[in-house]
Design an enzyme around this catalytic site. Sequence first.
Site, mmCIF file in Angstrom:
data_model
loop_
_atom_site.group_PDB
_atom_site.id
_atom_site.type_symbol
_atom_site.label_atom_id
_atom_site.label_comp_id
_atom_site.label_asym_id
_atom_site.label_seq_id
_atom_site.Cartn_x
_atom_site.Cartn_y
_atom_site.Cartn_z
ATOM 1 N N CYS A 293 0.849 -1.160 -0.038
ATOM 2 C CA CYS A 293 -0.138 -0.016 -0.003
ATOM 3 C C CYS A 293 1.075 1.331 0.052
ATOM 4 C CB CYS A 293 -0.976 0.184 1.062
ATOM 5 S SG CYS A 293 -2.192 -1.384 1.090
ATOM 6 N N HIS B 53 -9.206 3.645 -1.868
ATOM 7 C CA HIS B 53 -7.527 3.272 -1.674
ATOM 8 C C HIS B 53 -7.372 2.624 -2.916
ATOM 9 C CE1 HIS B 53 -4.040 1.728 -0.109
ATOM 10 N NE2 HIS B 53 -4.575 0.858 0.592
ATOM 11 N N CYS C 23 0.179 2.245 6.778
ATOM 12 C CA CYS C 23 0.663 0.956 6.920
ATOM 13 C C CYS C 23 0.880 0.184 5.550
ATOM 14 C CB CYS C 23 -0.758 0.015 7.994
ATOM 15 S SG CYS C 23 -2.211 0.119 7.124
ATOM 16 N N GLY D 117 1.719 -3.837 3.759
ATOM 17 C CA GLY D 117 1.831 -5.272 3.658
ATOM 18 C C GLY D 117 3.206 -5.516 4.138
#
Length: 384
Positions: free
Chosen positions: A89, A338, A368, A370
């Site tokens: 992300c 997103h 945040c 992965g």
Amino acid sequence: MAEAYIIDARRTPVGRRRGGLAAVHPLDLAAAPIRAVVDRAGVDPAEYDEVILGCIDQVGPQAFDVARSAWLAAGGSEAVPGTTIDRQCGSGQQAVHYAAQAVMSGTSDLVLAGGVQSMSSVPLSWASTAASELGFPDPFAGSEGWAARYGGQEISQFRGVELMAERWGFDRDDLEAYAAESHRRALAARGAGCFDREIVPVADVAQDEGPREPNRARMAELEPIRPGGVHTAATASQLSDGAAVLLIASERAVERHGLVPRARIHHLSARGDDPVAMLTAPIRATRRALERTGLELEDMDAVEINEAFAGVVLAWARELEPDMAHVNRHGGAIALGHPIGATGARLMTTLLHVLEDTGGRYGLQTMCEGGGQANVTIIERLGE
């Protein structure tokens, strides 16, 4: 060390999955903000050193180095190379970091950085949920080193965010109240035209499609994503399509081409945390960034932290104790959506415009990612 300046930042609207941008090819999606930034800068496209884009799920229409292909689709010079990166992300934010580092090192002068994601074209990756739920093989299966360290437990963001909710004691009311506020802020910002300067219309879509009037009663009726959990679709980010691009320039390029810097990169870093909980790293990364800069969170006039889930932002806020009036002023991914590979650049684009619109000096961005990772960027607005 040399400075890295933000000259411009543009983005597409964020489209809902299967919405107004669903039929737009990812190359054309990325080409729209690329073209807008290049046209406004007025610099010969052959003068650019690199195009760096974040993109997850680099398959199908997002394969074959989408950064290079999008640049060519935008009409850019064939002399300019492109690189596509994947930091989950945070890919779009990391693209900006790589661009800034290239400029700071003196090896590049003009770099386009950002991200693109068409979740309508390529629906989901294993990183978005448990691999088994998508019919993909477990990416960790067969690794002796991984098994020795983490065993065979499920690695997914859905499990991770429920572990966070349990650790920090959040219930559905906490999460749904936060999600409702995200929609309220996004609707207010959209209605006031706060996004107009940053958005490049695409395919007759001129505004973000995700925000809607929050309905707490309907939120309360939704089933949790995981049995027994507290997060639902209403308290998670929306699947989306979109792209965003920033122009990062050196002082030499600014002087040579008569560019006007809008901000400078004050700090950039990334840190990791527990890959099982996965989504806690913004806490550690933000603390480290503030320690290294000598700044306090109170010095930040605006903060953008990605709303992958409501629990991510609430846990970060519980630990860092920010003024929430300065955090995600215009809503976040719960309301706006997103587009995973592009969101880091979308947040940066919005952060820059918020600072300009409010007269703020410093802005901080984190998200945040992965694997239990997080990027942090601090920018300083320049000019009056």
